[in-house]
Design an enzyme around this catalytic site. Structure first.
Site, PDB file in Angstrom:
ATOM      1  N   ARG A 101      43.866  41.039  49.029  1.00  0.00           N
ATOM      2  CA  ARG A 101      43.538  40.886  47.599  1.00  0.00           C
ATOM      3  C   ARG A 101      44.532  39.901  47.016  1.00  0.00           C
ATOM      4  O   ARG A 101      45.744  40.157  47.012  1.00  0.00           O
ATOM      5  CB  ARG A 101      43.636  42.234  46.885  1.00  0.00           C
ATOM      6  CG  ARG A 101      43.629  42.082  45.365  1.00  0.00           C
ATOM      7  CD  ARG A 101      43.416  43.393  44.649  1.00  0.00           C
ATOM      8  NE  ARG A 101      42.053  43.839  44.824  1.00  0.00           N
ATOM      9  CZ  ARG A 101      41.525  44.888  44.193  1.00  0.00           C
ATOM     10  NH1 ARG A 101      42.262  45.608  43.367  1.00  0.00           N
ATOM     11  NH2 ARG A 101      40.278  45.227  44.407  1.00  0.00           N
ATOM     12  N   HIS A 128      34.332  39.120  44.810  1.00  0.00           N
ATOM     13  CA  HIS A 128      34.661  40.488  45.233  1.00  0.00           C
ATOM     14  C   HIS A 128      33.539  40.998  46.150  1.00  0.00           C
ATOM     15  O   HIS A 128      32.785  41.902  45.797  1.00  0.00           O
ATOM     16  CB  HIS A 128      34.808  41.372  43.995  1.00  0.00           C
ATOM     17  CG  HIS A 128      35.538  42.656  44.221  1.00  0.00           C
ATOM     18  ND1 HIS A 128      36.068  43.021  45.447  1.00  0.00           N
ATOM     19  CD2 HIS A 128      35.819  43.686  43.376  1.00  0.00           C
ATOM     20  CE1 HIS A 128      36.649  44.205  45.335  1.00  0.00           C
ATOM     21  NE2 HIS A 128      36.505  44.634  44.098  1.00  0.00           N
ATOM     22  N   CYS A 267      32.209  48.552  38.665  1.00  0.00           N
ATOM     23  CA  CYS A 267      33.096  48.568  39.834  1.00  0.00           C
ATOM     24  C   CYS A 267      34.360  49.384  39.578  1.00  0.00           C
ATOM     25  O   CYS A 267      35.057  49.734  40.518  1.00  0.00           O
ATOM     26  CB  CYS A 267      33.424  47.149  40.258  1.00  0.00           C
ATOM     27  SG  CYS A 267      34.307  46.201  39.010  1.00  0.00           S
ATOM     28  N   ARG A 295      32.432  52.080  48.601  1.00  0.00           N
ATOM     29  CA  ARG A 295      33.403  51.088  49.066  1.00  0.00           C
ATOM     30  C   ARG A 295      33.868  51.442  50.476  1.00  0.00           C
ATOM     31  O   ARG A 295      33.972  50.580  51.349  1.00  0.00           O
ATOM     32  CB  ARG A 295      34.622  51.049  48.134  1.00  0.00           C
ATOM     33  CG  ARG A 295      34.357  50.519  46.730  1.00  0.00           C
ATOM     34  CD  ARG A 295      34.114  49.023  46.717  1.00  0.00           C
ATOM     35  NE  ARG A 295      35.204  48.280  47.311  1.00  0.00           N
ATOM     36  CZ  ARG A 295      36.353  47.971  46.686  1.00  0.00           C
ATOM     37  NH1 ARG A 295      36.534  48.321  45.431  1.00  0.00           N
ATOM     38  NH2 ARG A 295      37.282  47.282  47.304  1.00  0.00           N
TER      39      ARG A 295
HETATM   40  N1  NVA Z   1      36.819  41.664  37.516  1.00  0.00           N
HETATM   41  C1  NVA Z   1      37.752  42.737  37.789  1.00  0.00           C
HETATM   42  C2  NVA Z   1      37.303  43.551  38.954  1.00  0.00           C
HETATM   43  C3  NVA Z   1      38.165  44.753  39.245  1.00  0.00           C
HETATM   44  C4  NVA Z   1      37.760  45.505  40.474  1.00  0.00           C
HETATM   45  C5  NVA Z   1      39.124  42.137  38.026  1.00  0.00           C
HETATM   46  O1  NVA Z   1      39.224  41.145  38.742  1.00  0.00           O
HETATM   47  O2  NVA Z   1      40.094  42.669  37.495  1.00  0.00           O
END
Ligand code: NVA
Length: 313
Positions: A101, A128, A267, A295
């Protein structure tokens, strides 16, 4: 050739179907598949905050028979203390796969070029893909299987330029869905990603639409999705977000414009009263906790699928 999941369209339509069907089977037989037996390790690296992703990848790797080596990106300082290329080769010599991430997509692309092992995008600024696979699994469960996905309409409300919007465009088009992004002018998706989604949709029979009319985005939709107005790393102030995205809030009145059987996805983390009301997220159409559980199953399937193709599974 080592395969990666860096963006949703790294899986073609047939491959996406395989991964989703594998996820479905692995959910039914949760502890029966062990491609990481050894145990072999997966490096799971976080440059941004996490709860679901750390939980689901850690537990998922254990359930696959492996060892999850969780790396704090603040300690590792990849690209600062050490180059991405060097880091990739160090980790690739020891771990069977890398989950990361991070911020810009270019970082994970460089990791994948140099690692020699599968790399999975656990969220970047742009995409994502693991979340959208979990979302597709969740929608498939509502439609009696993965073959129920093509032709469904997904309406997304909120930030059209964030990772979720981009991944819905690519992943939804790959699944043959009609993806509508309801977002204000100025927060529209990256035109290159939109064009990629259009190309994919032309092949799968899906379609993509970007509109600044929130009612049009959800009208008759089978699935309604939203996401935070302020993504991780985004410096937008709360009052600015409210002014920009307020009309795109998913409340009961807006949801009433979708199909009566529509399900609601988010999400998480959710900011109640901002992008979604308490009434909707706690209401009968919300499947957000199925989505959060999925997930785990989707990511286990992705890792298993990639490891098989890396000749190691
Ligand atoms: N768009 C959000 C998704 C979190 C899972 C972010 O990037 O913070």
């Amino acid at each position: 050739m080592v395969r990666h999941l860096l963006r949703d369209d790294d899986l073609n339509p047939a491959e996406q179907r395989q991964v989703l069907e594998l996820a479905w089977r692995m959910k039914e037989d949760r502890f029966g598949v062990h491609p990481l037996a050894g145990p072999r390790s997966v490096a799971v690296i976080f440059d941004k905050p996490t709860l679901r992703t750390q939980l689901s990848f850690t537990l998922g790797v254990v359930e696959l028979g492996g060892y999850p080596m969780v790396v704090d990106g603040n300690l590792a300082q990849i690209g600062v203390r050490e180059s991405i290329a060097d880091t990739a080769r160090v980790i690739g010599r020891q771990a069977a796969a890398i989950v990361w991430r991070t911020y810009d997509q270019s970082r994970i692309e460089e990791m994948a070029q140099r690692s020699g092992v599968p790399v999975v995008n656990a969220l970047t600024d742009q995409f994502h893909p693991c979340q959208v696979l979990a979302d597709l699994l969740t929608v498939a469960e509502q439609h009696d299987g993965v073959e129920g996905l093509p032709g469904l309409t997904l309406g997304y409300l909120g930030d059209g330029a964030n990772n979720m919007a981009h991944s819905y465009l690519l992943g939804g088009a790959t699944a043959g869905m009609h993806v509508r992004i309801g977002t204000p002018a100025g927060r529209q998706p990256d035109p290159a990603i939109l064009a990629d989604a259009q190309r994919i949709a032309a092949v799968t029979g899906g379609s993509v639409l970007v509109t600044d009319d929130p009612a049009a985005a959800v009208a008759g939709a089978d699935v309604v999705a939203t996401d935070t107005w302020v993504s991780m790393g985004d410096q937008r102030a709360a009052d600015e977000a409210e002014a920009l995205f307020g009309p795109f809030r998913l409340d009961a009145a807006r949801l009433a414009g979708a199909a009566p059987h529509a399900v609601v996805l988010h999400c998480l983390p959710a900011y109640r009263g901002k992008e979604i009301t308490d009434e909707v997220i706690e209401g009968p159409q919300s499947v957000v906790f199925d989505e959060a559980e999925n997930r785990l199953h989707a990511q286990k399937a992705v890792l298993t699928w990639l490891l098989e193709r890396a000749g190691e599974g």
